[in-house]
Design an enzyme around this catalytic site. Structure first.
Site, PDB file in Angstrom:
ATOM      1  N   LYS A  11       0.741  -1.184  -0.021  1.00 58.90           N
ATOM      2  CA  LYS A  11      -0.156   0.116  -0.117  1.00 58.90           C
ATOM      3  C   LYS A  11       0.918   1.210   0.004  1.00 58.90           C
ATOM      4  O   LYS A  11       2.329   1.330   0.239  1.00 58.90           O
ATOM      5  CB  LYS A  11      -1.034   0.011   1.283  1.00 58.90           C
ATOM      6  N   TYR A  51     -12.658  -1.612  -3.575  1.00 61.98           N
ATOM      7  CA  TYR A  51     -13.404  -1.606  -2.274  1.00 61.98           C
ATOM      8  C   TYR A  51     -14.780  -1.788  -2.193  1.00 61.98           C
ATOM      9  O   TYR A  51     -15.193  -1.429  -1.181  1.00 61.98           O
ATOM     10  CB  TYR A  51     -12.242  -0.710  -1.356  1.00 61.98           C
ATOM     11  N   GLU A 128      -9.270  -9.783  -7.936  1.00 60.52           N
ATOM     12  CA  GLU A 128      -8.602  -8.841  -7.889  1.00 60.52           C
ATOM     13  C   GLU A 128      -7.312  -8.942  -8.609  1.00 60.52           C
ATOM     14  O   GLU A 128      -6.743  -7.688  -9.058  1.00 60.52           O
ATOM     15  CB  GLU A 128      -8.223  -8.768  -6.202  1.00 60.52           C
TER      16      GLU A 128
END
Ligand code: RTP
Ligand code: MG
Length: 139
Positions: A11, A51, A128
């Site tokens: 991230k 998300y 994903e």
């Protein structure tokens, strides 16, 4: 039978703090093979779609803001029992609750900015991975 692939992102916080190399080293040293890899940055639309399951949660706006503020490293990883073993390797969502030696324990600062993502099911790993990579980028 458990699948053999998972999807991860390093991230923006961990990229900003210079931890790409150390995190990839820990991942490969733990028996995962990298089958797709890139540095990329999500747009607001990308993050809202990725998300979407969290869109009613109070932290959704913060999460989208965080995940789009800088580059991430996206990767598909291969190993027996990949999804479960990778979530063990990264540790609990909240780094204060993460086990010693886990990636979040070592590199995350807070529950929101927690250094790495790991898919939570074989089905989501597939979705994903396909969100971030074209077929010719998977090896
Ligand atoms: P991830 O999807 O990133 O692997 O994380 P996770 O399964 O451990 O946690 P999840 O419940 O799926 O939450 C997704 C991400 O949202 C942020 N979050 N912030 N402020 C908060 O209370 C809060 N809770 C979750 C984190 O970045 C978390 O990883
Ligand atoms: Mg999750």
């Amino acid at each position: 039978m458990a699948g053999n692939k998972t999807f991860t992102m390093i991230k923006p916080d961990a990229v900003e703090n210079g931890h790409i190399g150390a995190i990839l080293e820990q991942i490969t040293a733990s028996g995962f093979r990298i089958v797709a890899l890139k540095l990329t940055q999500m747009t607001k639309n990308d993050a809202e779609e990725f998300y979407a399951i969290h869109k009613e949660r109070p932290f959704f706006g913060e999460l989208v803001e965080f995940m789009t503020r800088g580059p991430i490293v996206a990767a598909i990883l291969e190993k027996d029992n990949a999804v479960e073993d990778f979530r063990t390797l990264i540790g609990a969502t909240n780094p204060e609750e993460a086990a010693d030696g886990t990636i979040r324990k070592k590199y995350a600062k807070s529950i929101g900015e927690n250094a790495v993502h790991g898919s939570d099911s074989d089905e989501n790993a597939q979705i994903e991975g396909a969100f971030h990579f074209a077929g010719r980028e998977m090896f």
